[in-house]
Motif scaffolding. Structure first.
Motif, mmCIF file in Angstrom:
data_model
loop_
_atom_site.group_PDB
_atom_site.id
_atom_site.type_symbol
_atom_site.label_atom_id
_atom_site.label_comp_id
_atom_site.label_asym_id
_atom_site.label_seq_id
_atom_site.Cartn_x
_atom_site.Cartn_y
_atom_site.Cartn_z
ATOM 1 N N ALA A 57 -55.567 -64.076 -8.825
ATOM 2 C CA ALA A 57 -56.895 -64.630 -8.557
ATOM 3 C C ALA A 57 -56.883 -65.618 -7.399
ATOM 4 O O ALA A 57 -57.861 -65.726 -6.652
ATOM 5 C CB ALA A 57 -57.448 -65.301 -9.812
ATOM 6 N N GLU A 58 -55.762 -66.324 -7.237
ATOM 7 C CA GLU A 58 -55.658 -67.329 -6.172
ATOM 8 C C GLU A 58 -55.013 -66.773 -4.905
ATOM 9 O O GLU A 58 -54.825 -67.518 -3.936
ATOM 10 C CB GLU A 58 -54.884 -68.545 -6.689
ATOM 11 N N GLY A 59 -54.661 -65.490 -4.898
ATOM 12 C CA GLY A 59 -54.100 -64.871 -3.708
ATOM 13 C C GLY A 59 -52.711 -65.363 -3.345
ATOM 14 O O GLY A 59 -52.320 -65.319 -2.171
ATOM 15 N N ARG A 60 -51.933 -65.777 -4.338
ATOM 16 C CA ARG A 60 -50.598 -66.337 -4.097
ATOM 17 C C ARG A 60 -49.536 -65.245 -4.279
ATOM 18 O O ARG A 60 -48.888 -65.157 -5.312
ATOM 19 C CB ARG A 60 -50.346 -67.534 -5.002
ATOM 20 N N LYS A 61 -49.351 -64.451 -3.240
ATOM 21 C CA LYS A 61 -48.439 -63.300 -3.280
ATOM 22 C C LYS A 61 -47.021 -63.695 -3.676
ATOM 23 O O LYS A 61 -46.438 -63.084 -4.580
ATOM 24 C CB LYS A 61 -48.431 -62.607 -1.924
ATOM 25 N N ASP A 62 -46.430 -64.665 -2.989
ATOM 26 C CA ASP A 62 -45.032 -65.003 -3.263
ATOM 27 C C ASP A 62 -44.843 -65.517 -4.682
ATOM 28 O O ASP A 62 -43.847 -65.170 -5.340
ATOM 29 C CB ASP A 62 -44.510 -66.024 -2.248
ATOM 30 N N ASP A 63 -45.773 -66.322 -5.173
ATOM 31 C CA ASP A 63 -45.681 -66.808 -6.547
ATOM 32 C C ASP A 63 -45.770 -65.647 -7.526
ATOM 33 O O ASP A 63 -45.059 -65.613 -8.529
ATOM 34 C CB ASP A 63 -46.786 -67.822 -6.851
ATOM 35 N N TRP A 64 -46.642 -64.688 -7.230
ATOM 36 C CA TRP A 64 -46.794 -63.519 -8.097
ATOM 37 C C TRP A 64 -45.514 -62.689 -8.093
ATOM 38 O O TRP A 64 -45.006 -62.318 -9.153
ATOM 39 C CB TRP A 64 -47.992 -62.686 -7.637
ATOM 40 N N LEU A 65 -44.973 -62.418 -6.914
ATOM 41 C CA LEU A 65 -43.748 -61.626 -6.815
ATOM 42 C C LEU A 65 -42.599 -62.287 -7.569
ATOM 43 O O LEU A 65 -41.793 -61.603 -8.201
ATOM 44 C CB LEU A 65 -43.365 -61.418 -5.354
ATOM 45 N N ARG A 119 -41.762 -49.484 -8.666
ATOM 46 C CA ARG A 119 -40.540 -50.047 -9.241
ATOM 47 C C ARG A 119 -39.808 -50.926 -8.235
ATOM 48 O O ARG A 119 -39.756 -50.641 -7.057
ATOM 49 C CB ARG A 119 -39.617 -48.940 -9.706
ATOM 50 N N GLY A 120 -39.206 -51.998 -8.775
ATOM 51 C CA GLY A 120 -38.353 -52.881 -7.981
ATOM 52 C C GLY A 120 -39.155 -53.798 -7.073
ATOM 53 O O GLY A 120 -40.381 -53.741 -7.019
ATOM 54 N N ARG A 121 -38.438 -54.648 -6.388
ATOM 55 C CA ARG A 121 -39.092 -55.624 -5.501
ATOM 56 C C ARG A 121 -39.935 -54.928 -4.439
ATOM 57 O O ARG A 121 -41.058 -55.328 -4.172
ATOM 58 C CB ARG A 121 -38.031 -56.532 -4.863
ATOM 59 N N ALA A 122 -39.405 -53.859 -3.836
ATOM 60 C CA ALA A 122 -40.154 -53.150 -2.802
ATOM 61 C C ALA A 122 -41.433 -52.536 -3.381
ATOM 62 O O ALA A 122 -42.496 -52.606 -2.760
ATOM 63 C CB ALA A 122 -39.291 -52.077 -2.156
ATOM 64 N N GLY A 123 -41.349 -51.952 -4.572
ATOM 65 C CA GLY A 123 -42.533 -51.360 -5.197
ATOM 66 C C GLY A 123 -43.557 -52.410 -5.592
ATOM 67 O O GLY A 123 -44.769 -52.209 -5.422
ATOM 68 N N THR A 124 -43.067 -53.536 -6.122
ATOM 69 C CA THR A 124 -43.968 -54.618 -6.517
ATOM 70 C C THR A 124 -44.677 -55.185 -5.293
ATOM 71 O O THR A 124 -45.892 -55.395 -5.306
ATOM 72 C CB THR A 124 -43.174 -55.721 -7.253
ATOM 73 N N GLU A 125 -43.922 -55.403 -4.237
ATOM 74 C CA GLU A 125 -44.514 -55.938 -3.008
ATOM 75 C C GLU A 125 -45.507 -54.954 -2.398
ATOM 76 O O GLU A 125 -46.587 -55.341 -1.944
ATOM 77 C CB GLU A 125 -43.426 -56.298 -2.004
ATOM 78 N N ALA A 126 -45.168 -53.663 -2.415
ATOM 79 C CA ALA A 126 -46.084 -52.644 -1.896
ATOM 80 C C ALA A 126 -47.367 -52.597 -2.718
ATOM 81 O O ALA A 126 -48.457 -52.414 -2.165
ATOM 82 C CB ALA A 126 -45.400 -51.275 -1.877
ATOM 83 N N PHE A 127 -47.251 -52.775 -4.037
ATOM 84 C CA PHE A 127 -48.445 -52.782 -4.876
ATOM 85 C C PHE A 127 -49.375 -53.922 -4.451
ATOM 86 O O PHE A 127 -50.582 -53.742 -4.327
ATOM 87 C CB PHE A 127 -48.075 -52.910 -6.363
ATOM 88 N N TRP A 128 -48.812 -55.103 -4.209
ATOM 89 C CA TRP A 128 -49.630 -56.232 -3.745
ATOM 90 C C TRP A 128 -50.287 -55.878 -2.412
ATOM 91 O O TRP A 128 -51.500 -56.017 -2.241
ATOM 92 C CB TRP A 128 -48.789 -57.502 -3.601
ATOM 93 N N THR A 129 -49.483 -55.429 -1.474
ATOM 94 C CA THR A 129 -49.973 -55.178 -0.115
ATOM 95 C C THR A 129 -51.034 -54.080 -0.081
ATOM 96 O O THR A 129 -52.069 -54.234 0.575
ATOM 97 C CB THR A 129 -48.791 -54.797 0.802
ATOM 98 N N ASN A 130 -50.788 -52.993 -0.796
ATOM 99 C CA ASN A 130 -51.679 -51.838 -0.723
ATOM 100 C C ASN A 130 -52.910 -51.935 -1.603
ATOM 101 O O ASN A 130 -53.898 -51.241 -1.349
ATOM 102 C CB ASN A 130 -50.907 -50.565 -1.072
ATOM 103 N N PHE A 131 -52.861 -52.771 -2.646
ATOM 104 C CA PHE A 131 -53.979 -52.802 -3.580
ATOM 105 C C PHE A 131 -54.522 -54.209 -3.813
ATOM 106 O O PHE A 131 -55.674 -54.486 -3.531
ATOM 107 C CB PHE A 131 -53.586 -52.131 -4.905
ATOM 108 N N ILE A 132 -53.704 -55.101 -4.307
ATOM 109 C CA ILE A 132 -54.207 -56.438 -4.640
ATOM 110 C C ILE A 132 -54.792 -57.130 -3.416
ATOM 111 O O ILE A 132 -55.888 -57.686 -3.472
ATOM 112 C CB ILE A 132 -53.107 -57.293 -5.312
ATOM 113 N N SER A 133 -54.083 -57.081 -2.292
ATOM 114 C CA SER A 133 -54.542 -57.798 -1.102
ATOM 115 C C SER A 133 -55.812 -57.218 -0.488
ATOM 116 O O SER A 133 -56.458 -57.875 0.327
ATOM 117 C CB SER A 133 -53.436 -57.843 -0.043
ATOM 118 N N THR A 134 -56.191 -56.012 -0.894
ATOM 119 C CA THR A 134 -57.402 -55.398 -0.332
ATOM 120 C C THR A 134 -58.673 -55.860 -1.051
ATOM 121 O O THR A 134 -59.769 -55.528 -0.611
ATOM 122 C CB THR A 134 -57.323 -53.860 -0.390
ATOM 123 N N ILE A 135 -58.513 -56.620 -2.122
ATOM 124 C CA ILE A 135 -59.646 -57.109 -2.913
ATOM 125 C C ILE A 135 -59.913 -58.570 -2.550
ATOM 126 O O ILE A 135 -58.996 -59.388 -2.494
ATOM 127 C CB ILE A 135 -59.349 -56.982 -4.429
#
Length: 145
Positions: free
Chosen positions: A27-35, A61-77
């Motif tokens: 909700a606060e857009g804190r990618k690194d804290d979320w990861l 899966r994994g750090r790369a998958g988690t980060e990609a999920f943020w980048t491709n989906f969460i960050s677009t909202i």
């Protein structure tokens, strides 16, 4: 308006703490804290099974998958609102009955009724996030700005 409304049991539990921390970071857009909430080999299934977010249904899966999920989906909202109606915590898991309202950058909204299941390790880090929701149902709620 708060980004998270918790109308559910809130007794302290490691998986419930992780779930709340995850929602807050999103909700606060804190990618690194979320990861940092996830183990290096964590699995995100959001939604569980094949969908437009994950055509193979294998999850992220994994750090790369988690980060990609943020980048491709969460960050677009542009905005997230989490309404938690119920929460069941036992063992290493917490299942939250939730409604998530997303707002896009053009002001359109979508409502996702779901069950979010967080599993944590002994250190309280998320090993899996399984979001049970139906994409077609959610897409039917889109309201254009």
């Amino acid at each position: 308006m708060d980004a998270i409304t918790w109308n559910a049991p809130d007794a302290d539990h490691p998986a419930r703490r992780a779930a709340r921390a995850s929602m807050t970071a999103v909700a606060e857009g804190r990618k690194d804290d979320w990861l940092d909430l996830f183990t290096p080999d964590a699995l995100i299934e959001d939604p569980v099974g094949p969908s437009f977010l994950d055509p193979s249904g294998g999850g992220h899966r994994g750090r790369a998958g988690t980060e990609a999920f943020w980048t491709n989906f969460i960050s677009t909202i542009a905005g997230f609102r989490f309404d938690i109606a119920d929460s069941f915590a036992n063992g290493p898991c917490c299942a939250n009955v939730a409604t998530i309202t997303t707002t896009t950058h053009d002001g359109s909204t979508m409502t996702i009724d779901c069950v979010l299941i967080y599993t944590v390790d002994d250190a309280g880090r998320i090993t899996s996030l399984r979001a049970h929701w139906e994409p077609d149902r959610a897409m039917a709620t889109i309201t254009k700005a």
